[in-house]
Design an enzyme around this catalytic site. Structure first.
Site, mmCIF file in Angstrom:
data_model
loop_
_atom_site.group_PDB
_atom_site.id
_atom_site.type_symbol
_atom_site.label_atom_id
_atom_site.label_comp_id
_atom_site.label_asym_id
_atom_site.label_seq_id
_atom_site.Cartn_x
_atom_site.Cartn_y
_atom_site.Cartn_z
ATOM 1 N N VAL A 110 10.062 -9.111 0.875
ATOM 2 C CA VAL A 110 10.885 -9.740 2.083
ATOM 3 C C VAL A 110 10.065 -10.921 2.208
ATOM 4 C CG1 VAL A 110 11.340 -9.803 4.584
ATOM 5 C CG2 VAL A 110 11.777 -7.700 3.168
ATOM 6 N N SER A 139 -5.053 -9.044 -1.259
ATOM 7 C CA SER A 139 -4.619 -10.321 -1.649
ATOM 8 C C SER A 139 -5.201 -11.335 -0.867
ATOM 9 C CB SER A 139 -3.013 -10.447 -1.380
ATOM 10 O OG SER A 139 -2.422 -9.299 -1.680
ATOM 11 N N CYS A 143 18.329 -3.595 7.510
ATOM 12 C CA CYS A 143 19.152 -4.505 6.726
ATOM 13 C C CYS A 143 20.641 -3.680 6.501
ATOM 14 C CB CYS A 143 18.665 -4.306 5.157
ATOM 15 S SG CYS A 143 17.796 -2.765 4.891
ATOM 16 N N HIS A 158 22.996 -4.110 -0.763
ATOM 17 C CA HIS A 158 23.321 -2.883 -0.188
ATOM 18 C C HIS A 158 24.916 -3.033 0.043
ATOM 19 C CE1 HIS A 158 19.187 -2.029 0.732
ATOM 20 N NE2 HIS A 158 19.233 -1.983 1.758
ATOM 21 N N ASN A 179 20.587 -7.562 0.895
ATOM 22 C CA ASN A 179 19.539 -6.935 1.902
ATOM 23 C C ASN A 179 18.390 -7.659 2.170
ATOM 24 O OD1 ASN A 179 19.197 -5.780 -0.889
ATOM 25 N ND2 ASN A 179 17.537 -5.106 -0.018
HETATM 26 N N1 LIG Z 1 13.016 -4.687 1.465
HETATM 27 C C1 LIG Z 1 14.073 -4.936 2.518
HETATM 28 O O1 LIG Z 1 15.338 -4.896 2.165
HETATM 29 C C2 LIG Z 1 13.795 -4.834 3.976
HETATM 30 C C3 LIG Z 1 14.633 -5.294 4.593
HETATM 31 C C4 LIG Z 1 14.409 -5.335 6.218
HETATM 32 C C5 LIG Z 1 12.992 -4.852 6.434
HETATM 33 N N2 LIG Z 1 12.007 -4.570 5.621
HETATM 34 C C6 LIG Z 1 10.869 -4.275 6.056
HETATM 35 O O2 LIG Z 1 9.774 -5.389 5.734
HETATM 36 C C7 LIG Z 1 8.529 -4.802 5.580
HETATM 37 C C8 LIG Z 1 8.119 -5.268 4.316
HETATM 38 O O3 LIG Z 1 8.996 -4.797 3.074
HETATM 39 P P1 LIG Z 1 8.844 -5.042 1.872
HETATM 40 O O4 LIG Z 1 10.100 -4.655 1.119
HETATM 41 O O5 LIG Z 1 8.730 -6.634 1.670
HETATM 42 O O6 LIG Z 1 7.444 -4.454 1.085
HETATM 43 P P2 LIG Z 1 6.397 -4.891 0.120
HETATM 44 O O7 LIG Z 1 7.111 -5.618 -1.183
HETATM 45 O O8 LIG Z 1 5.762 -3.461 -0.146
HETATM 46 O O9 LIG Z 1 5.482 -5.911 0.814
HETATM 47 C C9 LIG Z 1 4.611 -5.481 1.604
HETATM 48 C C10 LIG Z 1 3.822 -6.722 2.559
HETATM 49 O O10 LIG Z 1 2.923 -6.198 3.455
HETATM 50 C C11 LIG Z 1 1.695 -6.495 2.910
HETATM 51 N N3 LIG Z 1 0.843 -5.738 3.595
HETATM 52 C C12 LIG Z 1 0.824 -4.068 3.365
HETATM 53 N N4 LIG Z 1 -0.176 -3.480 3.965
HETATM 54 C C13 LIG Z 1 -0.558 -4.511 5.184
HETATM 55 C C14 LIG Z 1 -1.846 -4.639 5.837
HETATM 56 N N5 LIG Z 1 -2.462 -3.577 6.058
HETATM 57 N N6 LIG Z 1 -2.005 -5.810 6.349
HETATM 58 C C15 LIG Z 1 -1.591 -7.169 5.925
HETATM 59 N N7 LIG Z 1 -0.438 -7.153 5.024
HETATM 60 C C16 LIG Z 1 -0.110 -6.071 4.482
HETATM 61 C C17 LIG Z 1 1.556 -6.597 1.552
HETATM 62 O O11 LIG Z 1 0.365 -7.313 0.878
HETATM 63 P P3 LIG Z 1 -0.170 -6.945 -0.378
HETATM 64 O O12 LIG Z 1 0.602 -7.685 -1.404
HETATM 65 O O13 LIG Z 1 -1.552 -7.692 -0.184
HETATM 66 O O14 LIG Z 1 -0.333 -5.567 -0.607
HETATM 67 C C18 LIG Z 1 2.759 -7.234 1.061
HETATM 68 O O15 LIG Z 1 2.772 -8.598 1.350
HETATM 69 C C19 LIG Z 1 8.727 -3.331 5.904
HETATM 70 O O16 LIG Z 1 8.481 -2.985 7.201
HETATM 71 C C20 LIG Z 1 10.362 -3.162 5.632
HETATM 72 O O17 LIG Z 1 10.685 -1.978 6.196
HETATM 73 C C21 LIG Z 1 12.506 -4.680 4.467
#
Ligand SMILES: NC(=O)c1ccc[n+]([C@@H]2O[C@H](COP(=O)([O-])OP(=O)(O)OC[C@H]3O[C@@H](n4cnc5c(N)ncnc54)[C@H](OP(=O)(O)O)[C@@H]3O)[C@@H](O)[C@H]2O)c1
Length: 339
Positions: free
Chosen positions: A12, A38, A126, A235, A309
């Protein structure tokens, strides 16, 4: 405008970076934030190089706006800290969505829920965003009694680990890290997020609860089945809508939906034209088609909804919320002409 992007390196977060640039959101100081693994890495955005920061560092820099996409645990702990420091937080996780007093906003539908005082704002799930974009204009004219929805959800909804699992399986690697309980390639997994005692998953219950909150009408009943499919572009949702009274005619439905900003009616089966995730990928609009009368209930219609999404389902909607905060004067920097 000091903007902190929390989860900047995630699926995201990367789309947020693109959307902020595309929409020329007025950022004077960009603060990318990610996990300890990171922190300190360079991140290139909008022609400049930045260092990835920790949450502590970002808080100390007192951003005006925080876009948060780093999971519910980070949001629960950190959103109140940023809010207490006077920052607006637009949160993408499910942590705050159903909290009374927290606005749950799709700007085309309920931007009026935003205010100068409420600093934490929840971005809906989403699957819910693309559903309510279709339900809202219909419900305004022809009140909806019930919605039954089955989703066909992209692996991009589960973050980078899920893309890795799918790509590994496509290369014949089946002993890599698993984002899902089962192989996803050549499969459909009727299991998105954790199971609850009532037999539904959390994802299915998000559709149930969030739809009512965004529509502002608890009488609209929603039952969902959420399914993960080996697709990346967006989606899809098969939706049965039952109206309280007589159903509107199909031309009326198409006309109502075509007038909704952000919605595209793509409904020409004779020319093989209907929404598909391959075509929705990279687009900000929500696409709707396969509009037809139910053969069982004369108050019901079927339709098929598709959206990217990561864009309207996450990043674009969050940036649109931020734009509304600016245009309403709650966040001080004016938008450039054209916004
Ligand atoms: N994907 C979707 O369609 C979607 C839609 C709506 C909402 N969301 C929500 O958005 C969020 C992220 O989803 P994503 O799909 O982008 O996940 P992702 O690809 O796994 O990315 C997670 C991000 O969060 C960072 N992170 C994880 N733990 C952390 C911590 N303790 N402190 C600071 N940063 C941290 C990670 O950093 P590193 O790279 O350093 O690990 C990475 O930048 C989730 O809450 C998800 O439910 C996702």
């Amino acid at each position: 405008m000091r903007l902190a992007l929390i989860g900047a390196t995630g699926m995201v977060g990367e789309v947020m970076q693109k959307v902020l640039m595309e929409r020329q959101f007025p950022v004077t100081e960009f603060i990318p934030v990610a996990s300890a693994k990171s922190v300190g890495n360079p991140l290139h955005w909008n022609g400049a190089s930045y260092l990835v920061r920790s949450l502590d560092e970002a808080l100390a820099m007192r951003p005006d706006l925080v876009l948060m996409s780093a999971g519910g645990t980070v949001s629960l702990k950190w959103a109140p800290k940023f809010a207490a420091a006077g920052c607006f937080v637009v949160d993408n996780s499910s942590a705050w969505r159903m909290e009374p007093g927290i606005p749950l906003v799709v700007p085309e539908i309920n931007a009026e829920a935003l205010s100068a005082e409420t600093k934490i704002i929840a971005n809906p799930n989403c699957s819910t965003i693309q559903l309510v974009m279709v339900l809202k204009p219909l419900h305004d004219l022809h009140p909806i009694e019930a919605v039954r929805v089955s989703t066909y959800q992209s692996v991009t909804g589960t973050g980078k680990a899920a893309i890795d699992q799918l790509e590994n399986e496509r290369r014949g690697i089946f002993d890599g890290p698993m984002a899902y309980a089962h192989p996803i390639d050549l499969n459909c997994i009727p299991h998105c997020d954790a199971f609850l005692d009532n037999g539904y998953t959390k994802e299915e219950m998000k559709l149930h609860h969030e739809t009512k909150k965004i529509l502002g009408d608890p009488r609209v009943q929603v039952s969902a089945t959420a399914v993960r499919v080996p697709v990346q572009g967006g989606h899809s949702e098969s939706v049965l809508i039952t109206f309280q009274g007589a159903r509107p005619s199909l031309p009326a439905v198409r006309q109502i939906l075509a007038a909704m900003p952000g919605l595209v009616v793509q409904d020409d089966p004779a020319n093989l034209s209907y929404p598909m995730p391959r075509n929705a990928e990279g687009r900000d609009e929500v696409f709707v088609g396969r509009i037809r009368e139910d053969l069982v209930c004369d108050r019901s219609i079927h339709l098929w909804i598709v959206a990217d999404n990561l864009r309207k389902g996450a990043a674009t909607n969050a940036v649109q919320i931020a734009e509304h905060l600016v245009s309403a004067g709650f966040l001080q920097t004016p938008l450039p002409p054209g916004h």
